[in-house]
Scaffold this motif. Structure first.
Motif, PDB file in Angstrom:
ATOM      1  N   LYS A  79      39.060  27.544  36.855  1.00  0.00           N
ATOM      2  CA  LYS A  79      39.105  28.988  36.677  1.00  0.00           C
ATOM      3  C   LYS A  79      37.947  29.399  35.788  1.00  0.00           C
ATOM      4  O   LYS A  79      37.739  28.807  34.722  1.00  0.00           O
ATOM      5  N   ARG A  81      36.018  31.610  33.269  1.00  0.00           N
ATOM      6  CA  ARG A  81      36.290  32.557  32.197  1.00  0.00           C
ATOM      7  C   ARG A  81      34.986  32.938  31.517  1.00  0.00           C
ATOM      8  O   ARG A  81      34.111  32.095  31.317  1.00  0.00           O
ATOM      9  N   SER A 132      48.425  36.896  34.250  1.00  0.00           N
ATOM     10  CA  SER A 132      47.239  36.261  33.668  1.00  0.00           C
ATOM     11  C   SER A 132      46.514  35.346  34.646  1.00  0.00           C
ATOM     12  O   SER A 132      45.429  34.860  34.339  1.00  0.00           O
ATOM     13  N   SER A 134      45.259  36.387  37.349  1.00  0.00           N
ATOM     14  CA  SER A 134      44.151  37.165  37.909  1.00  0.00           C
ATOM     15  C   SER A 134      42.830  36.644  37.344  1.00  0.00           C
ATOM     16  O   SER A 134      42.739  36.287  36.167  1.00  0.00           O
ATOM     17  N   GLY A 135      41.811  36.617  38.187  1.00  0.00           N
ATOM     18  CA  GLY A 135      40.516  36.147  37.719  1.00  0.00           C
ATOM     19  C   GLY A 135      39.723  35.482  38.836  1.00  0.00           C
ATOM     20  O   GLY A 135      40.032  35.608  40.020  1.00  0.00           O
ATOM     21  N   GLU A 155      43.499  38.747  42.494  1.00  0.00           N
ATOM     22  CA  GLU A 155      44.091  39.890  41.798  1.00  0.00           C
ATOM     23  C   GLU A 155      45.615  39.822  41.959  1.00  0.00           C
ATOM     24  O   GLU A 155      46.121  39.854  43.082  1.00  0.00           O
TER      25      GLU A 155
END
Length: 395
Positions: A79, A81, A132, A134-135, A155
């Motif tokens: 993921k 960030r 959380s 989402s990303g 999303e």
């Protein structure tokens, strides 16, 4: 695809059915192109609903290289960030040689449903989803010196919120709780929705109805009066299945906004009746509690309380700050009394600046949400006082 709605899995009854869909779809077969090539499918973000499953696609063709020894590819999901302006990849899982290693924070929530049966399909199954989640997600496939990768935006829609009757705490039968959520553009939350909200930090020491007729409440920080059936441990407390005539609060779930809530400044300050009239002139109506929570979920931040369709007064805060109701983000509620009960008193002038949130009368009706804090004012407020306006435009 023969898997309709593959990337939004609220329609799938089980993880097994999804796995069969992914495994059996001819689009997911190994290709004929020589070497390693990523197949980038779809466009835009993958959208999925809170507490459901989602499949993040990662497909590639893999053919032996002439004269090369058999080299099994390495699959890695991360993921992405952004911190201090720099992108950082947080590991999710790595798969190679028929072994899948999952990072600690993702264990029990991710899998590769087609691996190792079809090595060219690295689609990631994720869920039950949290807000959380989402990303941006990265799928990387490496074989020798060959390196292919793709980015998949996710999303997560929907938000859980606590709702209390205006007259008192614990005043809703099960039927009244269902109706309160409906009038808030929501449905009564399922246990899985409340669990997903809890796992993201939702903490509220108020017992509320859920869709299975149980009564529960989420506690992340144990404290006296909130232990329930879990003593000092964090978790969702449960009273079990209750008589539908018993009285509690309720947890609602709003699914999707379907429009844009926006602020209209001091030049348009209105009374409550004037705000309703102004909304009608704009082809809109006062927003419901669920719609305001969804707007907050999508980033709305305004430190000005205002009327909602149920007669309550609330305001959304993304960035906590002094005089805006507490140290954490959330939708603040203004009550008459310090014990968080009673609607605001309507017969004396308002001593504060108010907002009005509006919703298009012809707009989409949403369903759920996520509330963190409440704020109590001791002043008596009135709908006769002029206030500011939030309005909403449909997409």
């Amino acid at each position: 695809l023969t898997c309709p709605g593959l990337y939004n899995l609220s329609s799938f009854p089980s993880q097994d059915s999804l796995m069969r869909c992914v495994l059996d779809d001819p689009y997911f077969k190994d290709g004929e192109t020589e070497g390693l090539h990523m197949q980038k499918v779809g466009s835009g973000s993958v959208r999925a609903v809170l507490a459901e499953l989602v499949a993040l696609p990662c497909l590639f063709t893999l053919q032996p290289r002439p004269g090369a020894a058999r080299d099994i590819p390495r699959i890695k999901w991360t993921k992405v960030r952004t911190a201090s302006g720099q992108r950082q990849d947080l590991p999710i899982l790595v798969a190679k040689d028929n072994v899948v290693r999952v990072a600690k924070g993702w264990q029990g929530r991710v899998s590769l449903p087609s691996y190792p049966r079809r090595r060219a399909n690295a689609t990631l199954l994720l869920g039950p989803l949290r807000a959380s989640d989402s990303g941006l997600y990265r799928c990387q496939v490496v074989r020798g010196i060959e390196d292919e990768q793709d980015l998949v935006p996710l999303e997560v829609t929907g938000v859980v919120f606590h709702y209390r009757a205006a007259r008192d705490r614990y005043a809703l039968t099960f039927a009244a709780a269902q109706e309160a959520c409906r009038l808030s553009s929501a449905t009564i939350a399922a246990p899985r929705h409340l669990q997903a909200a809890f796992e993201d930090g939702f903490d509220n020491c108020d017992a509320g109805w859920l869709s299975d007729r149980t009564v529960r409440y989420p506690i992340t920080q144990s404290r006296p009066g909130c232990y329930g059936d879990r003593s000092s441990l964090p978790g969702v407390r449960s009273y079990g299945r209750r008589d539908p005539q018993e009285l509690y609060d309720v947890y609602c779930f709003a699914r999707e906004l379907g429009g844009e809530v926006f602020y209209v400044g001091p030049a348009s300050r209105l009374t409550l009746a004037g705000a309703r009239a102004q909304c009608r002139r704009q082809g809109a109506a006062l927003a419901s509690v669920g719609q305001l929570h969804l707007a907050w979920h999508e980033g709305l931040d305004q430190c000005d309380p205002g009327w909602l369709a149920d007669g309550s007064v609330r305001y959304p805060i993304q960035t906590p700050r002094r005089r805006c109701g507490g140290p954490t983000p959330g939708v603040r509620t203004v009550y008459r009394f310090a014990n968080r009960t009673g609607q605001v008193w309507w017969h004396h002038p308002i001593q504060h600046t108010w907002l009005v949130t509006t919703w298009p009368i012809s707009g989409h009706t949403s369903t759920g949400a996520h509330s963190h804090l409440s704020l109590s004012f001791s002043a008596q407020q009135s709908p006769e006082q002029a206030i500011d306006l939030f309005s909403l435009k449909p997409h």
